[in-house]
Write a protein that holds these residues in place. Sequence first.
Motif, PDB file in Angstrom:
ATOM      1  N   THR A  18       0.855  -1.185   0.000  1.00 55.97           N
ATOM      2  CA  THR A  18       0.000   0.000   0.000  1.00 55.97           C
ATOM      3  C   THR A  18       0.891   1.234   0.000  1.00 55.97           C
ATOM      4  OG1 THR A  18      -1.757   1.223   1.146  1.00 55.97           O
ATOM      5  CG2 THR A  18      -0.170   0.070   2.533  1.00 55.97           C
ATOM      6  N   VAL A  20      -0.527   4.038   1.236  1.00 56.66           N
ATOM      7  CA  VAL A  20      -1.195   4.829   2.266  1.00 56.66           C
ATOM      8  C   VAL A  20      -0.439   4.722   3.589  1.00 56.66           C
ATOM      9  CG1 VAL A  20      -3.369   5.244   3.477  1.00 56.66           C
ATOM     10  CG2 VAL A  20      -3.393   4.350   1.130  1.00 56.66           C
ATOM     11  N   CYS A  35      -3.789  11.388  -1.557  1.00 57.15           N
ATOM     12  CA  CYS A  35      -4.190  10.463  -2.626  1.00 57.15           C
ATOM     13  C   CYS A  35      -4.316  11.250  -3.931  1.00 57.15           C
ATOM     14  CB  CYS A  35      -5.514   9.792  -2.286  1.00 57.15           C
ATOM     15  SG  CYS A  35      -6.039   8.580  -3.509  1.00 57.15           S
ATOM     16  N   ARG A  39      -6.180   3.873  -6.219  1.00 61.01           N
ATOM     17  CA  ARG A  39      -5.587   2.992  -5.212  1.00 61.01           C
ATOM     18  C   ARG A  39      -5.691   1.548  -5.684  1.00 61.01           C
ATOM     19  NH1 ARG A  39      -7.226   5.047   0.877  1.00 61.01           N
ATOM     20  NH2 ARG A  39      -6.831   7.280   0.584  1.00 61.01           N
ATOM     21  N   LYS A 262       1.508  -0.980  -6.727  1.00 59.80           N
ATOM     22  CA  LYS A 262       0.738  -1.047  -7.974  1.00 59.80           C
ATOM     23  C   LYS A 262       1.341  -2.032  -8.973  1.00 59.80           C
ATOM     24  CE  LYS A 262      -1.230   3.564  -7.457  1.00 59.80           C
ATOM     25  NZ  LYS A 262      -1.396   4.916  -8.021  1.00 59.80           N
TER      26      LYS A 262
END
Length: 322
Positions: A18, A20, A35, A39, A262
Amino acid sequence: MLQDNFGRRFHYLRLSITEVCNFRCTYCLPEGYQCDGDRDFLSLEEITHLVQAFAALGTSKIRLTGGEPSLRKDLSQIIERCAATDGIRQVALTTNGFKLPQMIDSWIDAGLTRLNVSLDSLDPRQFQAITGHDKLSTVLSGIDKALSRRISVKVNSVLLKPYSEGMLNQALSWLKDNPVTLRLIELMQTGDNQAFFNANHLSGQPIKNRLLAEGWIPVVRDRTAGPAQEFSHPGYAGRIGLIMPYSRNFCTSCNRLRVSAKGNLHLCLFADKGLPLKHLLSQGQGDALQARLRSLLADKQASHWLDKGYTGATQQLAMLGG
């Protein structure tokens, strides 16, 4: 075995799950996580296929990073999948410790073997000033709980001018009785922190000189170990490590590759771009994925060129977990 054109072999994958993060560390995300796109992070199944491909190519150690990986609700399942993969002998996690007291048991039960906790100060006020959270006691409680489960624990502390001398002195006292490895990490320049870097960067060399003068002894590196120069002392239960990316020949011992949340392969933390893998992360494409990984290794460079101010595509460390 994955090997580059310089003869370096890669046993170690740092896998971000992640981008985040819930902390606002001054050197990474001082304004908090912003952001600025989708996501579309790797799913549990995509992570499984990725880890299987790396394991088939000789990878034996997986480190799960972020952002803050504990923000993934399926973290225990991710750990379990990694630990169950043939060839994977170590599953490590880097966390800010925010959820450590309530979650460490489930992570260890899932197969976690090593834990790294970001801890930039042992002073509560300084900890809050750096991270934006008054959570030092929570993090320390989680570390104690992890140690009670006899898991290997390392603590990461970024060297920063206003805090590091005090951190080292406090840490030396803490390490007398706590069997953890404190790793002092030189602040690295990224795409968005040049002014902060110029004001706060410290070399680890004076600390190394002090340790050697005070009887600390260099520890021989394991082949899957990271880049830290570690030191032990007969009078201390814990160890100290130094990560000095601006030192000469830092990259000659590189043994890790990175994949972003990603699904992009980064041949270096400071590579100029990520190389897409996600289109090959479905079931039945393991051979094509392995061939792609072998091919991409030909582009890995000899060094990161940080000493020349080159930071590549890394805007902040939460992108790839450092």
